[in-house]
Design an enzyme around this catalytic site. Structure first.
Site, PDB file in Angstrom:
ATOM      1  N   ASP A 154     -20.990 -24.145  11.240  1.00 31.33           N
ATOM      2  CA  ASP A 154     -21.760 -23.776  10.043  1.00 31.33           C
ATOM      3  C   ASP A 154     -23.016 -24.614   9.772  1.00 31.33           C
ATOM      4  O   ASP A 154     -23.257 -25.026   8.630  1.00 31.33           O
ATOM      5  CB  ASP A 154     -20.845 -23.822   8.807  1.00 31.33           C
ATOM      6  N   ASP A 210     -20.769 -19.072   8.554  1.00 32.24           N
ATOM      7  CA  ASP A 210     -20.194 -18.407   7.398  1.00 32.24           C
ATOM      8  C   ASP A 210     -21.054 -17.150   7.192  1.00 32.24           C
ATOM      9  O   ASP A 210     -22.288 -17.222   7.243  1.00 32.24           O
ATOM     10  CB  ASP A 210     -20.322 -19.360   6.189  1.00 32.24           C
ATOM     11  N   HIS A 239     -14.040 -16.049  -3.340  1.00 28.31           N
ATOM     12  CA  HIS A 239     -14.732 -17.218  -2.772  1.00 28.31           C
ATOM     13  C   HIS A 239     -16.018 -17.514  -3.538  1.00 28.31           C
ATOM     14  O   HIS A 239     -16.375 -18.674  -3.741  1.00 28.31           O
ATOM     15  CB  HIS A 239     -15.012 -16.905  -1.305  1.00 28.31           C
ATOM     16  N   HIS A 293     -23.391 -17.991  -1.260  1.00 30.08           N
ATOM     17  CA  HIS A 293     -23.994 -18.676  -0.109  1.00 30.08           C
ATOM     18  C   HIS A 293     -23.775 -17.852   1.154  1.00 30.08           C
ATOM     19  O   HIS A 293     -22.841 -17.059   1.233  1.00 30.08           O
ATOM     20  CB  HIS A 293     -23.366 -20.071   0.068  1.00 30.08           C
ATOM     21  N   LYS A 336     -17.618 -15.655  10.521  1.00 33.21           N
ATOM     22  CA  LYS A 336     -16.373 -15.680   9.739  1.00 33.21           C
ATOM     23  C   LYS A 336     -16.701 -15.453   8.276  1.00 33.21           C
ATOM     24  O   LYS A 336     -17.847 -15.635   7.860  1.00 33.21           O
ATOM     25  CB  LYS A 336     -15.687 -17.037   9.899  1.00 33.21           C
ATOM     26  N   CYS A 392     -15.135 -26.965   6.208  1.00 28.24           N
ATOM     27  CA  CYS A 392     -15.034 -26.101   7.392  1.00 28.24           C
ATOM     28  C   CYS A 392     -14.837 -26.887   8.688  1.00 28.24           C
ATOM     29  O   CYS A 392     -14.150 -26.404   9.594  1.00 28.24           O
ATOM     30  CB  CYS A 392     -16.238 -25.176   7.465  1.00 28.24           C
TER      31      CYS A 392
HETATM   32 ZN   LIG Z   1     -18.183 -19.477   2.389  1.00 26.93          ZN
END
Ligand SMILES: [Zn+2]
Length: 195
Positions: A9, A49, A60, A75, A100, A142
């Site tokens: 990420d 992400d 989320h 985001h 993901k 993450c």
């Molecule tokens: Zn996220």
């Protein structure tokens, strides 16, 4: 042993000026590029992400004030500049791109799929990867989740802490302890590496 690297990420929204910027994120992007130039890996995988724009991605995205534990500001919406790799990361060095978080929270890159629809674990197995270095953002979310999943998958895992940036110093320290407890080797940052 065959070693790969997973870059977690390293996206604009997780670096300075982004929706969920971490301190030192841009420097980490540049330092990873330098690391790739000077180290040999059998496979370079990178995750992003990649959230839906049209929904809250399974809670989320915070409806009101984010708690920065389970809920977050909007985001890394798929296809937006915030979801792009940071420009200091050499995207041409990446062999496999993992996405993901489409419609759901997904902290671990092992929840994502490649452009060919394969899970990361399948990609690693096909390439014979049994040792995995993990770098990227954020150490305490993450990176941690990906490293724990990699260890559970039976890989020998190292987190290169000097090539990560965190949401907060407190959760970073706790995450590194949790990783060590899970059998992950944490390579400490050396003086002069990115914060
Ligand atoms: Zn996220």
């Amino acid at each position: 042993m065959t070693r790969g690297i997973l870059i977690v990420d390293v996206q604009n929204d997780f670096t300075e000026g982004g929706a969920l910027g971490t301190e030192g994120g841009a420097a980490v992007a540049a330092a990873i590029t330098e690391h790739l130039r000077t180290h040999e890996y059998a496979l370079v995988a990178a995750s992003r992400d990649w959230h839906d724009a049209a929904n809250d991605n399974g809670g989320h995205f915070a409806a009101g004030e984010p708690d920065f534990v389970d809920t977050w500001p909007v985001h890394c919406v798929a296809g937006t500049p915030g979801a792009d790799y940071h420009p200091a990361l050499d995207a041409l060095a990446i062999d496999v791109h993992i996405k993901k978080g489409q419609g759901k929270p997904a902290y671990s890159a092992f929840e994502g799929t490649s452009d060919d629809g394969e899970m990361l674990s399948e990609v690693l197995e096909e390439q014979g990867i049994d040792e995995l270095d993990i770098v990227g953002i954020a150490t305490d979310y993450c990176v941690k989740a990906s490293a724990l999943d990699a260890a559970v998958a039976g890989l020998r895992v190292r987190v290169l802490d000097g090539l990560t940036s965190a949401v907060s110093p407190e959760t970073r320290a706790a995450a590194l302890d949790e990783l060590r407890d899970a059998g992950v080797e944490v390579v400490p940052r050396s003086p002069g590496t990115a914060a």
